[in-house]
Design a protein around this motif. Structure first.
Motif, PDB file in Angstrom:
ATOM      1  N   GLU A 144     144.160  75.322  18.784  1.00  0.00           N
ATOM      2  CA  GLU A 144     143.013  76.248  19.206  1.00  0.00           C
ATOM      3  C   GLU A 144     142.995  77.559  19.997  1.00  0.00           C
ATOM      4  OE1 GLU A 144     142.345  73.949  22.014  1.00  0.00           O
ATOM      5  OE2 GLU A 144     142.547  72.401  20.705  1.00  0.00           O
ATOM      6  N   MET A 145     142.866  78.233  20.496  1.00  0.00           N
ATOM      7  CA  MET A 145     143.093  79.321  21.685  1.00  0.00           C
ATOM      8  C   MET A 145     143.624  80.218  21.072  1.00  0.00           C
ATOM      9  SD  MET A 145     143.198  80.821  25.236  1.00  0.00           S
ATOM     10  CE  MET A 145     141.909  81.002  25.806  1.00  0.00           C
ATOM     11  N   LEU A 149     145.502  79.839  17.953  1.00  0.00           N
ATOM     12  CA  LEU A 149     145.433  79.926  16.507  1.00  0.00           C
ATOM     13  C   LEU A 149     144.104  80.990  16.127  1.00  0.00           C
ATOM     14  CD1 LEU A 149     146.123  76.780  15.402  1.00  0.00           C
ATOM     15  CD2 LEU A 149     147.510  78.979  14.677  1.00  0.00           C
ATOM     16  N   GLY A 150     143.291  80.946  16.934  1.00  0.00           N
ATOM     17  CA  GLY A 150     142.265  82.104  16.816  1.00  0.00           C
ATOM     18  C   GLY A 150     142.629  83.183  17.227  1.00  0.00           C
ATOM     19  N   ASP A 151     143.727  83.336  18.040  1.00  0.00           N
ATOM     20  CA  ASP A 151     144.466  84.767  18.888  1.00  0.00           C
ATOM     21  C   ASP A 151     144.934  84.845  17.627  1.00  0.00           C
ATOM     22  OD1 ASP A 151     143.208  84.544  21.263  1.00  0.00           O
ATOM     23  OD2 ASP A 151     144.580  84.226  22.144  1.00  0.00           O
ATOM     24  N   LEU A 152     145.538  83.873  16.441  1.00  0.00           N
ATOM     25  CA  LEU A 152     146.313  85.025  15.849  1.00  0.00           C
ATOM     26  C   LEU A 152     145.984  85.008  14.585  1.00  0.00           C
ATOM     27  CD1 LEU A 152     149.179  84.624  14.344  1.00  0.00           C
ATOM     28  CD2 LEU A 152     149.021  82.478  13.231  1.00  0.00           C
ATOM     29  N   GLU A 153     144.850  84.567  13.993  1.00  0.00           N
ATOM     30  CA  GLU A 153     143.584  85.038  12.979  1.00  0.00           C
ATOM     31  C   GLU A 153     142.885  86.166  13.164  1.00  0.00           C
ATOM     32  OE1 GLU A 153     139.819  83.188  10.549  1.00  0.00           O
ATOM     33  OE2 GLU A 153     139.859  82.442  12.509  1.00  0.00           O
ATOM     34  N   LYS A 154     142.660  86.685  14.448  1.00  0.00           N
ATOM     35  CA  LYS A 154     142.347  88.253  14.913  1.00  0.00           C
ATOM     36  C   LYS A 154     143.500  88.976  14.277  1.00  0.00           C
ATOM     37  CE  LYS A 154     139.084  86.434  18.253  1.00  0.00           C
ATOM     38  NZ  LYS A 154     138.652  86.052  19.252  1.00  0.00           N
ATOM     39  N   GLU A 155     144.552  88.469  15.309  1.00  0.00           N
ATOM     40  CA  GLU A 155     145.948  89.537  14.996  1.00  0.00           C
ATOM     41  C   GLU A 155     146.103  90.242  13.782  1.00  0.00           C
ATOM     42  OE1 GLU A 155     148.208  92.253  15.889  1.00  0.00           O
ATOM     43  OE2 GLU A 155     146.809  91.454  16.994  1.00  0.00           O
ATOM     44  N   VAL A 156     146.675  88.766  12.891  1.00  0.00           N
ATOM     45  CA  VAL A 156     146.787  88.870  11.068  1.00  0.00           C
ATOM     46  C   VAL A 156     145.640  90.024  11.010  1.00  0.00           C
ATOM     47  CG1 VAL A 156     146.218  87.682   8.883  1.00  0.00           C
ATOM     48  CG2 VAL A 156     148.170  86.534  11.132  1.00  0.00           C
ATOM     49  N   ALA A 157     143.972  88.984  10.979  1.00  0.00           N
ATOM     50  CA  ALA A 157     143.229  90.769  10.578  1.00  0.00           C
ATOM     51  C   ALA A 157     143.430  92.248  11.016  1.00  0.00           C
ATOM     52  CB  ALA A 157     141.942  90.026  10.971  1.00  0.00           C
ATOM     53  N   VAL A 158     143.557  92.561  12.221  1.00  0.00           N
ATOM     54  CA  VAL A 158     143.934  93.804  12.676  1.00  0.00           C
ATOM     55  C   VAL A 158     145.264  94.412  12.295  1.00  0.00           C
ATOM     56  CG1 VAL A 158     145.160  95.044  14.818  1.00  0.00           C
ATOM     57  CG2 VAL A 158     143.071  93.052  15.316  1.00  0.00           C
ATOM     58  N   THR A 159     146.645  93.392  12.031  1.00  0.00           N
ATOM     59  CA  THR A 159     147.705  93.308  10.575  1.00  0.00           C
ATOM     60  C   THR A 159     147.933  94.450   9.844  1.00  0.00           C
ATOM     61  OG1 THR A 159     148.628  92.712  12.588  1.00  0.00           O
ATOM     62  CG2 THR A 159     150.238  93.585  10.092  1.00  0.00           C
ATOM     63  N   LEU A 160     146.651  93.555   8.640  1.00  0.00           N
ATOM     64  CA  LEU A 160     146.147  93.333   8.012  1.00  0.00           C
ATOM     65  C   LEU A 160     145.142  94.923   6.948  1.00  0.00           C
ATOM     66  CD1 LEU A 160     145.700  89.905   6.498  1.00  0.00           C
ATOM     67  CD2 LEU A 160     147.311  91.365   5.716  1.00  0.00           C
TER      68      LEU A 160
END
Length: 135
Positions: free
Chosen positions: A44-45, A47-58
Motif C-alpha cells: 500500500e505504501m 503503490l501510493g508512492d508510485l502513483e505520486k511519482e507517475v503524476a509528477v513524471t506526467l
C-alpha cells in the motif's frame, strides 16, 4: 495516464527500483525519479508512492511538451511523432481549446478553420503512410 499495464524493476542495494511504467497500448515512460521499494514497505505504501511519482513524471512531461509545441508549432507533425501519445493528446486538446477561444474573441474563426483543415490534412497523410508499430 490511462492505466499502468507493466512496471520495469531494477535491483539496487537496499531494495528494488521502479524505473518505468508501460500503458496497456505499449507506451513505456521512464519515471522522472526512480522509486525505491524497500523490504519493510508494505505494498500500500509503495503503490501510493508510485502513483505520486507517475503524476509528477506526467506533469513534467506535459510542461516540457507544451514548451516544445510552442517553440516549434510549425513542426507539429515532428512533435507528434517524437512525443508520448497521451501527452500529445492532452496538450493538443489544451492548445486547441485555447486557440479556439482566442479565435472567437478576435473574430478570426474562418482563419482558425483553415488552420484546422490544414493540420488535419497533414495528420491524415501521416497516419495513412507507413508508421512504425510504436506510433
Amino acid at each position: 495516464f490511462e492505466a499502468v499495464y507493466r512496471l520495469e524493476f531494477k535491483e539496487v542495494s537496499g531494495g528494488i527500483n521502479v524505473m518505468s511504467f508501460t500503458s496497456p497500448k505499449g507506451e513505456n515512460i521512464k519515471l522522472h525519479k526512480p522509486l525505491t521499494i524497500r523490504a519493510n514497505h508494505g505494498v500500500e505504501m509503495w503503490l501510493g508512492d508510485l502513483e505520486k511519482e507517475v503524476a509528477v513524471t506526467l506533469q513534467k512531461l506535459m510542461k516540457a511538451g507544451v514548451e516544445t509545441y510552442q517553440e516549434g508549432a510549425n513542426e507539429r507533425l515532428e512533435w507528434i511523432q517524437s512525443s508520448y501519445a497521451q501527452i500529445v493528446m492532452t496538450i493538443s486538446q489544451i492548445i486547441w481549446s485555447a486557440s479556439s477561444e482566442k479565435s472567437i474573441q478576435e473574430g478570426k474563426l474562418k482563419e482558425w478553420l483553415e488552420i484546422q483543415k490544414s493540420q488535419l490534412l497533414k495528420l491524415l497523410v501521416l497516419v495513412r503512410g507507413k508508421l512504425p508499430k510504436s506510433q
